[in-house]
Design a protein around this motif. Sequence first.
Motif, PDB file in Angstrom:
ATOM      1  N   ALA A  46       0.849  -1.181   0.000  1.00 49.29           N
ATOM      2  CA  ALA A  46       0.000   0.000   0.000  1.00 49.29           C
ATOM      3  C   ALA A  46       0.887   1.233   0.000  1.00 49.29           C
ATOM      4  O   ALA A  46       2.005   1.209   0.483  1.00 49.29           O
ATOM      5  CB  ALA A  46      -0.895  -0.011   1.234  1.00 49.29           C
ATOM      6  N   ALA A  47       0.373   2.293  -0.560  1.00 49.47           N
ATOM      7  CA  ALA A  47       1.153   3.517  -0.607  1.00 49.47           C
ATOM      8  C   ALA A  47       1.478   3.979   0.815  1.00 49.47           C
ATOM      9  O   ALA A  47       0.608   3.956   1.678  1.00 49.47           O
ATOM     10  CB  ALA A  47       0.378   4.602  -1.351  1.00 49.47           C
ATOM     11  N   PRO A  48       2.714   4.363   1.046  1.00 49.58           N
ATOM     12  CA  PRO A  48       3.059   4.816   2.388  1.00 49.58           C
ATOM     13  C   PRO A  48       2.330   6.116   2.715  1.00 49.58           C
ATOM     14  O   PRO A  48       1.952   6.870   1.829  1.00 49.58           O
ATOM     15  CB  PRO A  48       4.568   5.029   2.310  1.00 49.58           C
ATOM     16  CG  PRO A  48       4.882   5.180   0.873  1.00 49.58           C
ATOM     17  CD  PRO A  48       3.827   4.431   0.110  1.00 49.58           C
ATOM     18  N   ALA A  49       2.152   6.359   4.009  1.00 48.27           N
ATOM     19  CA  ALA A  49       1.455   7.564   4.441  1.00 48.27           C
ATOM     20  C   ALA A  49       2.246   8.813   4.064  1.00 48.27           C
ATOM     21  O   ALA A  49       1.679   9.837   3.736  1.00 48.27           O
ATOM     22  CB  ALA A  49       1.220   7.514   5.939  1.00 48.27           C
ATOM     23  N   ASP A  50       3.558   8.718   4.096  1.00 52.19           N
ATOM     24  CA  ASP A  50       4.420   9.845   3.762  1.00 52.19           C
ATOM     25  C   ASP A  50       4.957   9.681   2.343  1.00 52.19           C
ATOM     26  O   ASP A  50       5.242   8.567   1.908  1.00 52.19           O
ATOM     27  CB  ASP A  50       5.594   9.917   4.739  1.00 52.19           C
ATOM     28  CG  ASP A  50       5.139  10.180   6.160  1.00 52.19           C
ATOM     29  OD1 ASP A  50       4.258  11.036   6.342  1.00 52.19           O
ATOM     30  OD2 ASP A  50       5.659   9.526   7.073  1.00 52.19           O
ATOM     31  N   PRO A  51       5.124  10.775   1.623  1.00 50.46           N
ATOM     32  CA  PRO A  51       5.692  10.674   0.274  1.00 50.46           C
ATOM     33  C   PRO A  51       7.149  10.245   0.340  1.00 50.46           C
ATOM     34  O   PRO A  51       7.810  10.391   1.368  1.00 50.46           O
ATOM     35  CB  PRO A  51       5.554  12.100  -0.275  1.00 50.46           C
ATOM     36  CG  PRO A  51       5.476  12.975   0.926  1.00 50.46           C
ATOM     37  CD  PRO A  51       4.832  12.156   2.004  1.00 50.46           C
ATOM     38  N   PRO A  52       7.686   9.719  -0.769  1.00 47.18           N
ATOM     39  CA  PRO A  52       9.099   9.320  -0.787  1.00 47.18           C
ATOM     40  C   PRO A  52      10.002  10.525  -0.531  1.00 47.18           C
ATOM     41  O   PRO A  52       9.657  11.658  -0.849  1.00 47.18           O
ATOM     42  CB  PRO A  52       9.319   8.781  -2.193  1.00 47.18           C
ATOM     43  CG  PRO A  52       7.984   8.643  -2.808  1.00 47.18           C
ATOM     44  CD  PRO A  52       7.025   9.469  -2.041  1.00 47.18           C
ATOM     45  N   VAL A  53      11.156  10.248   0.029  1.00 46.75           N
ATOM     46  CA  VAL A  53      12.161  11.279   0.272  1.00 46.75           C
ATOM     47  C   VAL A  53      13.173  11.189  -0.866  1.00 46.75           C
ATOM     48  O   VAL A  53      13.688  10.117  -1.160  1.00 46.75           O
ATOM     49  CB  VAL A  53      12.855  11.045   1.634  1.00 46.75           C
ATOM     50  CG1 VAL A  53      14.000  12.025   1.828  1.00 46.75           C
ATOM     51  CG2 VAL A  53      11.850  11.151   2.771  1.00 46.75           C
ATOM     52  N   GLU A  54      13.445  12.316  -1.497  1.00 46.62           N
ATOM     53  CA  GLU A  54      14.437  12.360  -2.572  1.00 46.62           C
ATOM     54  C   GLU A  54      15.831  12.470  -1.978  1.00 46.62           C
ATOM     55  O   GLU A  54      16.023  13.108  -0.944  1.00 46.62           O
ATOM     56  CB  GLU A  54      14.208  13.575  -3.466  1.00 46.62           C
ATOM     57  CG  GLU A  54      12.927  13.558  -4.241  1.00 46.62           C
ATOM     58  CD  GLU A  54      12.778  14.830  -5.061  1.00 46.62           C
ATOM     59  OE1 GLU A  54      13.780  15.287  -5.658  1.00 46.62           O
ATOM     60  OE2 GLU A  54      11.663  15.348  -5.094  1.00 46.62           O
ATOM     61  N   GLY A  55      16.781  11.852  -2.651  1.00 48.22           N
ATOM     62  CA  GLY A  55      18.144  11.961  -2.159  1.00 48.22           C
ATOM     63  C   GLY A  55      19.143  11.288  -3.058  1.00 48.22           C
ATOM     64  O   GLY A  55      18.889  11.043  -4.235  1.00 48.22           O
ATOM     65  N   VAL A  56      20.289  10.965  -2.463  1.00 49.56           N
ATOM     66  CA  VAL A  56      21.370  10.285  -3.160  1.00 49.56           C
ATOM     67  C   VAL A  56      21.729   9.036  -2.366  1.00 49.56           C
ATOM     68  O   VAL A  56      21.932   9.097  -1.159  1.00 49.56           O
ATOM     69  CB  VAL A  56      22.621  11.189  -3.284  1.00 49.56           C
ATOM     70  CG1 VAL A  56      23.789  10.428  -3.881  1.00 49.56           C
ATOM     71  CG2 VAL A  56      22.304  12.416  -4.111  1.00 49.56           C
ATOM     72  N   TYR A  57      21.747   7.905  -3.073  1.00 52.63           N
ATOM     73  CA  TYR A  57      22.267   6.665  -2.499  1.00 52.63           C
ATOM     74  C   TYR A  57      23.782   6.799  -2.594  1.00 52.63           C
ATOM     75  O   TYR A  57      24.340   6.801  -3.683  1.00 52.63           O
ATOM     76  CB  TYR A  57      21.747   5.478  -3.310  1.00 52.63           C
ATOM     77  CG  TYR A  57      22.376   4.153  -2.949  1.00 52.63           C
ATOM     78  CD1 TYR A  57      21.798   3.332  -2.000  1.00 52.63           C
ATOM     79  CD2 TYR A  57      23.547   3.730  -3.570  1.00 52.63           C
ATOM     80  CE1 TYR A  57      22.370   2.111  -1.672  1.00 52.63           C
ATOM     81  CE2 TYR A  57      24.121   2.512  -3.247  1.00 52.63           C
ATOM     82  CZ  TYR A  57      23.527   1.713  -2.300  1.00 52.63           C
ATOM     83  OH  TYR A  57      24.091   0.503  -1.976  1.00 52.63           O
ATOM     84  N   VAL A  58      24.443   6.952  -1.451  1.00 51.22           N
ATOM     85  CA  VAL A  58      25.881   7.191  -1.452  1.00 51.22           C
ATOM     86  C   VAL A  58      26.633   5.901  -1.722  1.00 51.22           C
ATOM     87  O   VAL A  58      27.408   5.807  -2.672  1.00 51.22           O
ATOM     88  CB  VAL A  58      26.338   7.826  -0.120  1.00 51.22           C
ATOM     89  CG1 VAL A  58      27.849   7.963  -0.075  1.00 51.22           C
ATOM     90  CG2 VAL A  58      25.672   9.182   0.062  1.00 51.22           C
TER      91      VAL A  58
END
Length: 178
Positions: A46-58
């Motif tokens: 199910a869609a998470p309650a919070d939107p995805p967090v954008e970032g960089v996979y280091v």
Amino acid sequence: MPYVLPVLLLAAATALILSAMYRSWRRRARGVVVTDLPALPAGSPAAPADPPVEGVYVSTTIAGRPWERVLAQGLGARSAVDIQVLPARAGLPGGVLLTRRGARDVFIPAGTIHDVHRASGMIGKVVDTDGLVVITWQVGETLLDTGLRTRYGADRARLHDRIHSLLVATGENANPEG
């Protein structure tokens, strides 16, 4: 014509160095035993309650050794990432889904997470104080640290807290201060 011999020697030395670098990279990729990575559970969560967090996979390193990059299974590839923290629902395990652009996606099941903390750097990235969110998790017998840098500084504490809530839900003892 007097430069032909030095140019040929330089070309041969360059080819030798590049070959040694390639062999070393391949040996490192085989050196760390990482079995198949966990797959996203069947059935779409199910869609998470919070939107995805954008970032960089280091990067992913061996736990506790921030300068030893893991290359197996594509874990050494730095990439842009959307980070979703998925709570357990309707028989589906919770976890952290890393949707990477240009690289293999990574799913970290909540039950494999040992710790989440913040750090100032790991191989490939040195940032301001506590600028990385680092997840310590287990694949097979190997403990790994996966470093994530959020696009916006305000997202770091929130991401850390959301991942920490997975640890609380699974009963792991994690560092609450991060």
